[in-house]
Scaffold this active site. Structure first.
Site, PDB file in Angstrom:
ATOM      1  CG  ASN A 194     -11.806  10.800 -13.460  1.00 55.40           C
ATOM      2  OD1 ASN A 194     -12.321   9.683 -13.368  1.00 55.40           O
ATOM      3  ND2 ASN A 194     -11.782  11.485 -14.595  1.00 55.40           N
ATOM      4  NE  ARG A 195     -13.598  10.432  -4.650  1.00 55.19           N
ATOM      5  CZ  ARG A 195     -14.763   9.953  -5.065  1.00 55.19           C
ATOM      6  NH1 ARG A 195     -15.308  10.431  -6.179  1.00 55.19           N
ATOM      7  NH2 ARG A 195     -15.390   9.010  -4.398  1.00 55.19           N
TER       8      ARG A 195
END
Length: 216
Positions: A194-195
């Site tokens: 999710n970065r």
């Protein structure tokens, strides 16, 4: 032709590893060596390939890929033509940055510091270890300068091969040799899902390394 939407949709979700301050060495060069050795074990192709960025006095940057050739307690070394664009920029502005990206391990390392020439002896020792044609190429190439044709360069290589064919030792050219980036800043980046990546920074302050986490 790919559309903007198709390019924007390109992404990979990183999930292989994680990184936290208790996991890292208090010495960033030791931490670098640990990660570097893991890339070698993983058999990543050319793990020593790194992006070197330099800039003019006016702040105009340029980047290129070079190869890390040794690491010691002072920093990271590479070799090049001193008259190349990077050599001319380093002469006037020794501030530089290095980037390693190992996608197979979802890792990146950013390093900043001052770039200095290494000793003539160390340059000669490395030069002697190179294949013959690589040494001849270093002598023949006016790196970063305009060429009339590739044939001219190949002709120069052939002439030099004839000149040095019976020589046991080929002197390192005066305009070729090693540099070392002496680090003042490291960032170890580990890709996460999710970065929300892990980013652990080492910053040299008054001779000591301060370690902290920064936001992804």
């Amino acid at each position: 032709m790919l559309t903007k939407k198709e390019i924007a949709a390109m992404r990979t979700d990183y999930r292989k590893h994680k990184l936290d301050i208790p996991d890292v060495s208090p010495d960033p060069l030791k931490q670098f060596k640990k990660w570097f050795e893991e890339t070698v074990v993983t058999e990543i192709e050319e793990p020593n390939a790194m992006t070197l960025s330099t800039s003019t006095l006016e702040g105009k940057p340029s980047s290129r890929t070079v190869l890390l050739k040794f690491i010691d307690d002072d920093g990271l070394a590479f070799f090049t033509n001193y008259d190349s664009r990077k050599g001319k920029e380093i002469l006037k502005n020794p501030n530089g940055a290095i980037l390693f990206f190992w996608k197979e391990l979802e890792r990146q390392i950013r390093i900043e510091g001052k770039i200095e020439k290494i000793t003539k002896k160390d340059s000669q020792d490395y030069f002697d270890s190179r294949p013959l044609l690589s040494r001849i190429g270093a002598i023949a190439s006016p790196q970063s300068e305009k060429l009339r044709s590739r044939q001219d360069l190949e002709n120069d290589v052939e002439e030099l091969m004839e000149t040095f064919k019976d020589k046991k030792v080929i002197p390192v050219p005066s305009n070729w040799g090693g540099y070392k980036l002496k680090p003042t800043y490291f960032e170890f980046w580990q890709g996460r899902e999710n970065r929300l990546h892990d980013r652990i920074v080492y910053e040299l302050k008054k001779g000591k390394w301060e370690i902290y986490r920064i936001a992804p």
